[in-house]
Design an enzyme around this catalytic site. Structure first.
Site, short mmCIF file in Angstrom:
data_model
loop_
_atom_site.label_atom_id
_atom_site.label_comp_id
_atom_site.label_asym_id
_atom_site.label_seq_id
_atom_site.Cartn_x
_atom_site.Cartn_y
_atom_site.Cartn_z
N ASP A 82 -5.55 10.79 15.41
CA ASP A 82 -6.02 10.56 14.04
C ASP A 82 -6.60 9.15 13.92
OD1 ASP A 82 -6.66 11.14 11.43
OD2 ASP A 82 -4.63 10.81 10.65
N GLY A 109 0.83 -1.21 0.00
CA GLY A 109 0.00 0.00 0.00
C GLY A 109 0.86 1.25 0.00
N ARG A 110 0.19 2.38 -0.22
CA ARG A 110 0.91 3.65 -0.22
C ARG A 110 0.31 4.58 0.80
NH1 ARG A 110 3.72 5.00 -5.54
NH2 ARG A 110 4.00 2.89 -6.30
N GLY A 111 1.15 5.29 1.54
CA GLY A 111 0.65 6.23 2.54
C GLY A 111 1.08 7.63 2.18
N ARG A 112 0.95 8.53 3.15
CA ARG A 112 1.25 9.95 2.93
C ARG A 112 2.73 10.16 2.60
NH1 ARG A 112 0.61 14.61 6.93
NH2 ARG A 112 0.39 13.04 8.55
N PHE A 113 3.61 9.39 3.27
CA PHE A 113 5.04 9.65 3.10
C PHE A 113 5.78 8.57 2.34
CE2 PHE A 113 3.99 11.46 7.35
CZ PHE A 113 3.93 12.77 6.90
N GLY A 114 5.25 7.38 2.32
CA GLY A 114 6.06 6.32 1.72
C GLY A 114 5.23 5.15 1.25
N THR A 115 5.95 4.16 0.77
CA THR A 115 5.30 2.96 0.23
C THR A 115 5.61 1.81 1.17
OG1 THR A 115 5.78 3.90 -1.92
CG2 THR A 115 5.08 1.62 -1.89
#
Ligand code: AMP
Length: 281
Positions: free
Chosen positions: A148, A32-38
């Site tokens: 969050d 998966g991919r997030g806000r800062f990295g994979t």
């Protein structure tokens, strides 16, 4: 040695160690991919175990991003081990990238589960809420607010155990002091955060209550076409139980929802109190 040289020395040593550590992991497919990295699945050669590795390119990071990444690693190590908090296994950094090695979970989050299945049964929702509140009460007892909590940040391990993740927005609770600053995600953020007031760890109880509602209904209690519309709806905090969905939901579950999604944080129950009422079905 001068401070500058000692920093260079520390970095050089750290980077050398990172190069050695990197060799220990074989990076496999993307999860998966997030806000800062994979995030990739990876194989740890020395232990013969599979983990998830979050790889973050340092080039494009802003200072605020760095703070989030540092907080994520720090908070997770501080809170570990806990059965419902995603465990950090390792972290290393070289000149170009940071890597955070995490226990491996299923790629589907709670959001995917609700999107695929629609409303969950009450016993299923109660079991997930109990695990979530165990994690939240542990954070609060250790002096941290997550800030969050949302279904996208709730993962499940291979044994289907709930794991709270993504501590990048977490904050330490000061002695008797409050936090400020708008953090969180529109559907799940507490009204006192939107109002720009000082707030405390009860914001996590609000978000957990909104998650309980979304699990039982299949949609969140406050919604709108845009972020400002959602915020308006959250500020009104008009909690409704449409009979089409909620006629089959028990009275203790609705009672708990009212106590967790209470507009006034001083009337909102604590994570610990909510945990004691979480076996409602
Ligand atoms: P994040 O950067 O933490 O937002 O993660 C981005 C995505 O990667 C998530 O939505 C998950 O689909 C996946 N993911 C993150 N952490 C893990 C993990 N420990 N195990 C499996 N998948 C993960």
């Amino acid at each position: 040695i001068s401070p500058l040289l000692s920093i260079l020395y520390i970095h050089r040593r750290m980077y050398r160690e990172a190069a050695v550590k990197k060799e220990e992991y074989q990076v496999l497919e993307e999860l998966g991919r997030g806000r800062f990295g994979t995030v990739f699945r990876c194989f740890h050669r020395t232990s013969n175990k599979f983990y998830a590795a979050k790889l973050i390119e340092k080039r494009r990071l802003l200072n605020e991003d760095r703070r989030c990444i540092e907080m994520e690693a720090k908070a997770m190590s501080f809170l570990s081990p806990h059965p419902n908090i995603l465990q950090i296994m390792d972290a290393f950094e070289d000149a170009d990238s940071c890597s955070i090695v995490l226990e491996l979970c299923q790629p589907h989050t709670l959001l995917d589960r609700i999107a695929a299945q629609g409303p969950l049964t009450e016993p299923h929702a109660a079991s997930l809420l109990k695990q979530l509140l165990e994690a939240v009460a542990h954070c609060h007892a250790q002096g941290l607010a997550h800030r969050d909590i949302k279904p996208e940040n709730i993962l499940f391990d291979e044994g289907n155990k709930l794991k709270l993740s993504d501590f990048g927005s977490a904050e330490w609770l000061g002695e008797g002091s409050s936090m400020s600053g708008v953090v969180g995600t529109p559907y799940y953020v507490a009204p006192e955060v939107i109002m720009g007031r000082e707030y405390d760890e009860k914001v996590d109880v609000w978000s957990s209550g909104v998650i309980l509602y979304a699990m039982l209904a299949g949609f969140p209690p406050f919604y709108g076409e845009s972020a400002p519309e959602i915020f308006e709806s959250v500020l009104r905090a008009n909690l409704r139980f449409p009979s089409l969905i909620f006629s089959s939901v028990s009275a203790p579950a609705k009672d708990l929802l009212r106590k967790m999604i209470s507009r006034d944080p001083s009337n909102r129950i604590s994570a610990h109190q909510a945990l004691r009422q979480s076996s409602f079905h």
